[in-house]
Design an enzyme around this catalytic site. Structure first.
Site, PDB file in Angstrom:
ATOM      1  N   GLY A 125       0.818  -1.204   0.000  1.00 59.03           N
ATOM      2  CA  GLY A 125       0.000   0.000   0.000  1.00 59.03           C
ATOM      3  C   GLY A 125       0.854   1.257   0.000  1.00 59.03           C
ATOM      4  O   GLY A 125       1.952   1.302  -0.569  1.00 59.03           O
ATOM      5  N   SER A 126       0.357   2.271   0.672  1.00 68.19           N
ATOM      6  CA  SER A 126       0.989   3.590   0.594  1.00 68.19           C
ATOM      7  C   SER A 126       2.366   3.671   1.250  1.00 68.19           C
ATOM      8  O   SER A 126       3.093   4.645   1.034  1.00 68.19           O
ATOM      9  CB  SER A 126       0.065   4.642   1.216  1.00 68.19           C
ATOM     10  OG  SER A 126      -1.082   4.813   0.408  1.00 68.19           O
ATOM     11  N   THR A 127       2.755   2.664   2.052  1.00 67.93           N
ATOM     12  CA  THR A 127       4.115   2.690   2.599  1.00 67.93           C
ATOM     13  C   THR A 127       5.145   2.615   1.477  1.00 67.93           C
ATOM     14  O   THR A 127       6.269   3.090   1.619  1.00 67.93           O
ATOM     15  CB  THR A 127       4.350   1.533   3.585  1.00 67.93           C
ATOM     16  OG1 THR A 127       4.153   0.276   2.919  1.00 67.93           O
ATOM     17  CG2 THR A 127       3.407   1.636   4.778  1.00 67.93           C
TER      18      THR A 127
ATOM     19  N   LYS B  66       5.190   4.291  -1.111  1.00 65.24           N
ATOM     20  CA  LYS B  66       5.399   5.614  -1.704  1.00 65.24           C
ATOM     21  C   LYS B  66       6.755   6.212  -1.348  1.00 65.24           C
ATOM     22  O   LYS B  66       7.258   7.081  -2.070  1.00 65.24           O
ATOM     23  CB  LYS B  66       4.259   6.551  -1.304  1.00 65.24           C
ATOM     24  CG  LYS B  66       2.922   6.171  -1.943  1.00 65.24           C
ATOM     25  CD  LYS B  66       1.741   6.944  -1.383  1.00 65.24           C
ATOM     26  CE  LYS B  66       0.435   6.482  -2.025  1.00 65.24           C
ATOM     27  NZ  LYS B  66      -0.769   7.089  -1.412  1.00 65.24           N
TER      28      LYS B  66
ATOM     29  N   GLU C 178      -8.188   4.723   2.970  1.00 63.73           N
ATOM     30  CA  GLU C 178      -6.739   4.766   2.769  1.00 63.73           C
ATOM     31  C   GLU C 178      -6.059   5.503   3.910  1.00 63.73           C
ATOM     32  O   GLU C 178      -6.437   6.603   4.277  1.00 63.73           O
ATOM     33  CB  GLU C 178      -6.451   5.486   1.442  1.00 63.73           C
ATOM     34  CG  GLU C 178      -4.987   5.629   1.101  1.00 63.73           C
ATOM     35  CD  GLU C 178      -4.444   4.362   0.478  1.00 63.73           C
ATOM     36  OE1 GLU C 178      -3.222   4.224   0.481  1.00 63.73           O
ATOM     37  OE2 GLU C 178      -5.222   3.546   0.008  1.00 63.73           O
TER      38      GLU C 178
END
Length: 488
Positions: free
Chosen positions: A217-219, A221, A464
């Protein structure tokens, strides 16, 4: 000698020669193979004929032991202190079901059969001392391990914590866990406990920290940020990007969904703070798949030989996907998959100014008399990004904790950087998301640095980053506080 006697003599000579060849073949060529065959029960009896050495954590605390087995030709069986707490570290050693992890990999030391203990065994023959196993001294910190385990509680998930300077693993937790003592013997009770664990839907025997991969997921990024900076796509983390709203995935008519406001032309700093999917999908597309792969691999992705010494599953960044897949992978979705250890490694490299140290959990091996026979020396694994770019991402991660989605990880008077993430999964993302949080911290004087990755499965949140900040960040905070308090 007449002809019949001569023939018999030659035949007998050939039989004796064949017997000698066969005996030497078994004794010198096949000896190792035969001695290690699982069907050779004598090996197992010898394995449990003496007390095994211990697995030891920081501070000298033994987390294993041995006990006399009643009514069995196996004299001793393994015992464990706080078995569920330490099972992801020790693995198990069972008279009936074999061994895993450190118990298996360091078996020769623990049983005293390692060639490096030959001198100790020889001296024991003259002194009358019983054969004893050596010890495995780990890097794990009891206070940190317990903080992670207690904070996860009944949640299904995992924690990996690393010292960024050395790569030493400080905590490795997987829940729900199991007690290796319950099936260490070979009785009917042990068999029943084993079968219950083996067939459990909760997969207690799986070490989720090392041997389970999840969409990060967003980690992820922060990896995309590193790729954008290293490849010159972004030079100023506070400058606006050219990201439109809505952002259409390349080669499709599908808009990238944002769960945050203010993402149009958002800077990298702002985009990480509120977790804009569109900005990082756009950056990943501009970097390009091949360069994204190169950056991810420098952090450890696509490497199936990361040994701690327990081998971790390979984390994956797809090398063959199209442009739309690469854009989605750049926000930690599509085919991207990572172990908690991998995301702790990513965080450690950023916290260590771009230098990734090889993760390890065995500090030294000692003889029964505690003489050191092998000591681990920290090793640099790679340089995923420059120190200057690592420091830019540190600023971005600190901003996430100070003003963004990671405020639940704040620690008074301590610099904390982090990134939340909620990873969708299942067909059409129908299943509940995974909650992630990665972070790093150190004391104001620069001591006790730590990098942490937390994943929690089946969280109840559906937005999210909110579940990452709400569920996983408090776990990471407890782990960081334990390190800051107990490690100098």
């Amino acid at each position: 000698m007449n002809k019949p006697l001569r023939r018999i003599s030659i035949f007998c000579g050939l039989l004796i020669l064949a017997l000698l060849i066969r005996t030497n073949w078994l004794q010198y060529v096949q000896a190792q193979e035969l001695s290690t065959r699982k069907e050779n029960r004598r090996v197992q009896i010898a394995q449990y004929a003496t007390q095994r050495g211990n697995i030891i954590v920081a501070g000298g605390q033994a987390i294993t032991g041995s006990a006399v087995t009643n009514g069995s030709d196996y004299k001793y069986k393994r015992t464990y202190v706080d078995g569920p707490l330490w099972a992801p570290v020790t693995g198990y050693a069972s008279q009936a079901f074999g061994s895993t992890q450190l118990e298996s990999l360091e078996d020769q030391i623990l049983t005293g059969n390692d060639d490096r203990l030959f001198f100790d065994r020889t001296i024991g023959m003259f002194t009358g001392e019983k054969k004893a196993g050596g010890n495995v001294v780990t890097t794990l910190m009891p206070e940190v391990q317990k903080a992670a385990y207690d904070k996860l509680g009944t949640k299904k998930g995992a924690v990996a914590a690393i010292d960024p300077r050395t790569g030493a693993i400080l905590a490795l937790v997987s829940t729900p866990s199991y007690d290796p003592s319950t099936f260490a013997g070979n009785s009917k009770t042990d068999e029943k406990a084993w079968v219950a664990l083996k067939d459990s839907e909760d997969k207690q025997l799986v070490n989720r920290a090392l041997r389970e991969t999840y969409p990060p997921g967003s980690t992820f990024k922060v990896v995309t940020s590193a790729a954008a900076l290293e490849n010159g796509v972004v030079t100023d983390i506070n400058a606006p990007t050219d990201t439109p709203e809505p952002y259409i995935l390349p080669g499709t008519k599908t808009p990238m969904v944002n769960h945050a406001n203010g993402c149009e032309k958002a800077s990298l700093m702002k985009a990480l703070e509120v977790s804009c999917n569109s900005v990082f999908a756009n950056m990943g597309d501009k970097v390009g798949r091949d360069n994204m792969v190169k950056t991810a691999e420098k952090f450890g992705f696509n490497n199936d030989k990361i040994d701690t010494p327990v081998r971790a599953f390979a984390s994956i960044y797809d090398k063959t996907m199209g442009k739309d897949g690469n854009a989605q992978s750049s926000i930690g979705q599509f085919n991207t998959a990572a172990t908690p250890l991998q995301m702790a490694m990513v965080t450690a490299a950023i916290a260590n100014d771009g230098k990734l140290m090889k993760p390890y959990m065995v500090d030294q091996l000692t003889a029964p008399n505690l003489d050191v026979i092998e000591k681990h020396e920290p090793q640099e694994m790679s340089r995923p990004l420059s120190a200057a770019n690592a420091q830019k991402i540190q600023q971005m991660m600190v901003n996430v904790v100070e003003k963004g989605t990671g405020t639940n990880a704040k620690i008074k008077d301590v610099t904390v950087g982090g990134k939340t993430g909620t990873a969708q999964h299942g067909e059409k993302n129908a299943k509940r998301p995974y909650a992630w949080f990665i972070s790093y911290a150190e004391n104001p004087d620069g001591t006790s640095p730590v990098a942490v990755a937390v994943v929690i499965e089946d969280s109840s949140a559906d937005r999210e980053d909110i579940s990452g900040g709400g569920l996983a960040a408090p776990v990471a905070k407890a782990v960081m506080e334990a390190v800051l308090k107990n490690k100098g």
